[in-house]
Design an enzyme around this catalytic site. Sequence first.
Site, PDB file in Angstrom:
ATOM      1  N   GLY A   2     -32.106 -47.878 -23.472  1.00 29.28           N
ATOM      2  CA  GLY A   2     -31.557 -48.882 -24.383  1.00 29.28           C
ATOM      3  C   GLY A   2     -31.507 -50.248 -23.723  1.00 29.28           C
ATOM      4  O   GLY A   2     -30.583 -51.035 -23.952  1.00 29.28           O
ATOM      5  N   TYR A  23     -18.654 -44.600 -33.633  1.00 25.81           N
ATOM      6  CA  TYR A  23     -18.918 -45.181 -32.311  1.00 25.81           C
ATOM      7  C   TYR A  23     -17.837 -44.761 -31.324  1.00 25.81           C
ATOM      8  O   TYR A  23     -18.118 -44.290 -30.221  1.00 25.81           O
ATOM      9  CB  TYR A  23     -18.980 -46.704 -32.443  1.00 25.81           C
ATOM     10  CG  TYR A  23     -19.177 -47.451 -31.149  1.00 25.81           C
ATOM     11  CD1 TYR A  23     -20.296 -47.225 -30.349  1.00 25.81           C
ATOM     12  CD2 TYR A  23     -18.266 -48.426 -30.739  1.00 25.81           C
ATOM     13  CE1 TYR A  23     -20.494 -47.931 -29.171  1.00 25.81           C
ATOM     14  CE2 TYR A  23     -18.456 -49.134 -29.566  1.00 25.81           C
ATOM     15  CZ  TYR A  23     -19.566 -48.883 -28.781  1.00 25.81           C
ATOM     16  OH  TYR A  23     -19.751 -49.589 -27.616  1.00 25.81           O
ATOM     17  N   LYS A  36     -18.010 -42.133 -28.066  1.00 29.81           N
ATOM     18  CA  LYS A  36     -17.697 -42.570 -26.709  1.00 29.81           C
ATOM     19  C   LYS A  36     -16.639 -41.671 -26.057  1.00 29.81           C
ATOM     20  O   LYS A  36     -16.727 -41.383 -24.861  1.00 29.81           O
ATOM     21  CB  LYS A  36     -17.233 -44.025 -26.719  1.00 29.81           C
ATOM     22  CG  LYS A  36     -18.370 -45.014 -26.941  1.00 29.81           C
ATOM     23  CD  LYS A  36     -19.458 -44.857 -25.901  1.00 29.81           C
ATOM     24  CE  LYS A  36     -20.581 -45.852 -26.053  1.00 29.81           C
ATOM     25  NZ  LYS A  36     -21.659 -45.658 -25.051  1.00 29.81           N
TER      26      LYS A  36
END
Length: 373
Positions: free
Chosen positions: A62, A195, A199
Amino acid sequence: MPIVKNVSRAVSQLLKSSGCGCGISIVPVRCIGVSPRQVASDASFHSVSFSESDHPRVLITGGLGQLGVGLAKLLRKRFGKNNVILSDIRKPADNVFYSGPFIYADILDYKNLREIVVNNRITWLFHYSALLSAVGEANVPLARAVNITGLHNVLDIAAEHNLRLFVPSTIGAFGPTSPRDPTPDLCIQRPRTIYGVSKVHAELMGEYYHYRYGLDFRCLRYPGIISADSQPGGGTTDYAVQIFHDAIKMGKFQCNLKPDTRLPMMYIDDCLKATLEVMEAPAEALSMRTYNISAMSFTPEELAQEVQKHVPELQVTYNVDEVRQAIADSWPMNFDDRNARRDWGWKHDYDLPELVTTMFSFLGSDSRIAQAN
């Protein structure tokens, strides 16, 4: 392992033809090893041992996001240009492509990612592939695939090949039931975004792999990161980057958060410095696998006031995005990062005035200020 595949296929066909209505499942056969996807014991690879004095061989996934390019630049200065490989699924700009090694790497393609690690003798992996908070809420299935399935691939490959793995976490890993001012390293974590959930999953899976397979997993919970080198990427804290671009180009800025929304923030140079420092820290110095790091905490109104010292004519209005505001209201207002400062000597360099001055110096606001005057 064609024999295993043939046996599994034969058993599967037998069960399908038996007419039995019971829910019998086939457990896939795996070779015994140090990770869930270990290769066969008789597989042959070119083996190279690295002493502690040798530079690591680094892969960044990424890498075209907000942090990857800057991290590659920092690591190449430290370890040499050819020892740091930047990767992504997007086409890089010319200046990025010609600045050092770049390859295509899709974290959802396990075989391709594993080949990259083996063929390039990777020893450190920085896993930055992820969909951010607001973008993830708009496409939950894609966020689940990239942020969770992709992580599983990376964890398995890192454990299999004895890599030192860094996975960033975020203020989004906390939720409305977490203590917000300050937020300690260890507390209730019940995020309400895909998200944030992904995480927390990454933090716990990394810690599990550390204790179960001996994986050298290291993780930092980043606050909102502010950088002049990249455009906002769909995060809830991106207003703190957008304000600089809009101040220079248009002299006006519309904020999508309430003026008194306090969130922890950090300039990108501090973020990259912390990332390198925790990766270089001796393993025995780390008392945990995931640390908070912090530098400053401010509201949109406080940031706007500091920006107006440089662009006095800046007009700031507020048009609250309910989705982003709800996310921000569930996040920490201040990070407690005492463990990072104690264990491996973390210390930030940039407070709010230095941040704003540095951003304008990079974005070239001098001409606009002169024009305004």
